[in-house]
Design an enzyme around this catalytic site. Sequence first.
Site, PDB file in Angstrom:
ATOM      1  N   CYS A  13      35.664 -31.730 -99.217  1.00  0.00           N
ATOM      2  CA  CYS A  13      34.960 -32.651 -99.182  1.00  0.00           C
ATOM      3  C   CYS A  13      34.032 -33.144 -98.072  1.00  0.00           C
ATOM      4  O   CYS A  13      33.394 -32.420 -97.433  1.00  0.00           O
ATOM      5  CB  CYS A  13      36.006 -33.768 -99.965  1.00  0.00           C
ATOM      6  N   HIS A  68      38.862 -31.693-104.133  1.00  0.00           N
ATOM      7  CA  HIS A  68      40.198 -31.856-103.389  1.00  0.00           C
ATOM      8  C   HIS A  68      41.372 -31.128-103.981  1.00  0.00           C
ATOM      9  O   HIS A  68      42.338 -31.663-105.016  1.00  0.00           O
ATOM     10  CB  HIS A  68      40.720 -33.436-103.432  1.00  0.00           C
ATOM     11  N   GLU A  72      44.270 -30.446-102.912  1.00  0.00           N
ATOM     12  CA  GLU A  72      45.443 -30.943-102.283  1.00  0.00           C
ATOM     13  C   GLU A  72      46.101 -32.033-103.167  1.00  0.00           C
ATOM     14  O   GLU A  72      47.244 -32.312-103.272  1.00  0.00           O
ATOM     15  CB  GLU A  72      45.581 -31.289-100.964  1.00  0.00           C
TER      16      GLU A  72
END
Length: 312
Positions: free
Chosen positions: A115, A227, A229
């Site tokens: 990002c 994202h 994660e």
Amino acid sequence: MNTFLRTFVYIFSIASPVLATEVKNDRPIIGVLSQETFIVASYFLNETYDSFIASSNVKFLESAGARVLPICLFFPGGGTYFNETGGYGEAANKLYQIALEYNTKGVYYPIWGTCLGMQVIIFAALKGKRDIRVGCYLVKEAKSLDFTEDYKNSRLYGDASSEVISILEKENCTYNLHRFCLTKQVLKDNNMLDFWKISSTNKDVNGFEFISSMEHKDYPIYGVQFHPEKNSFEFKKDSGFPHSFNSIKVAQYFANFFVNECKKNVNSFSNDALEAKELIFNFNPKYTGINDTYYEQLYVFLKKDFEKHQLL
């Protein structure tokens, strides 16, 4: 030169510049660049910190077999400004130039940007002189990827299984939370398409197309606008985080891919004691999930935390 950057440069100086070989480093340490705390300051009431790292970024790397050092090289997402005179932008720029120099010399030195981290990679590729991000809005929304025609020629997706590609292509499994982005046109306008390969795009809420994954054509430098994660490690209700079995599977693919890239770097600390002192295991994350935040946990730092360490 700020505290975190001094630490990073010293790590380079103690790491023997060994060329990448077939022998892999099965104990990789990956630096994560902390960023200014102004976007999370309200989470701590009367507490004041200088920088932070989302715990989900640490867990993301650890889940694939890496250890984390709080400073650099894995550029996380978040929200801050870029400039050439201080903070996240300056640090990322100088770290990028050092990593580029080592890669040019034949030392395999991967970088990953998520990002904001992908955006700052391009800022750094322009030597910190121009922020070419454009406004786009895609917040709290998971999307499938729109692959480019030659995405299979990329390192990031070239060896991915047909199952992983199918999930990414058909299911809403990549989580977006951004108000700025990069586009093919801005790369073209800044003479960067010869150096960067775009492997997927997406569209924001207004139908505006942005780059969702890209990589350097010559060096192991990668960026994704989404994202991965958060699929496995963030759980705030009503945030739209994708937690399906397949979403976790593709998130793990990205973690495994990058950590495997880092295993091709065989640099090391000069001794085990120094290594142990610098790992993120020396810090304790704070639980922030109960607050109005997208983060379940945050590692927060004061400058004096780093001043204790021999790396300075």
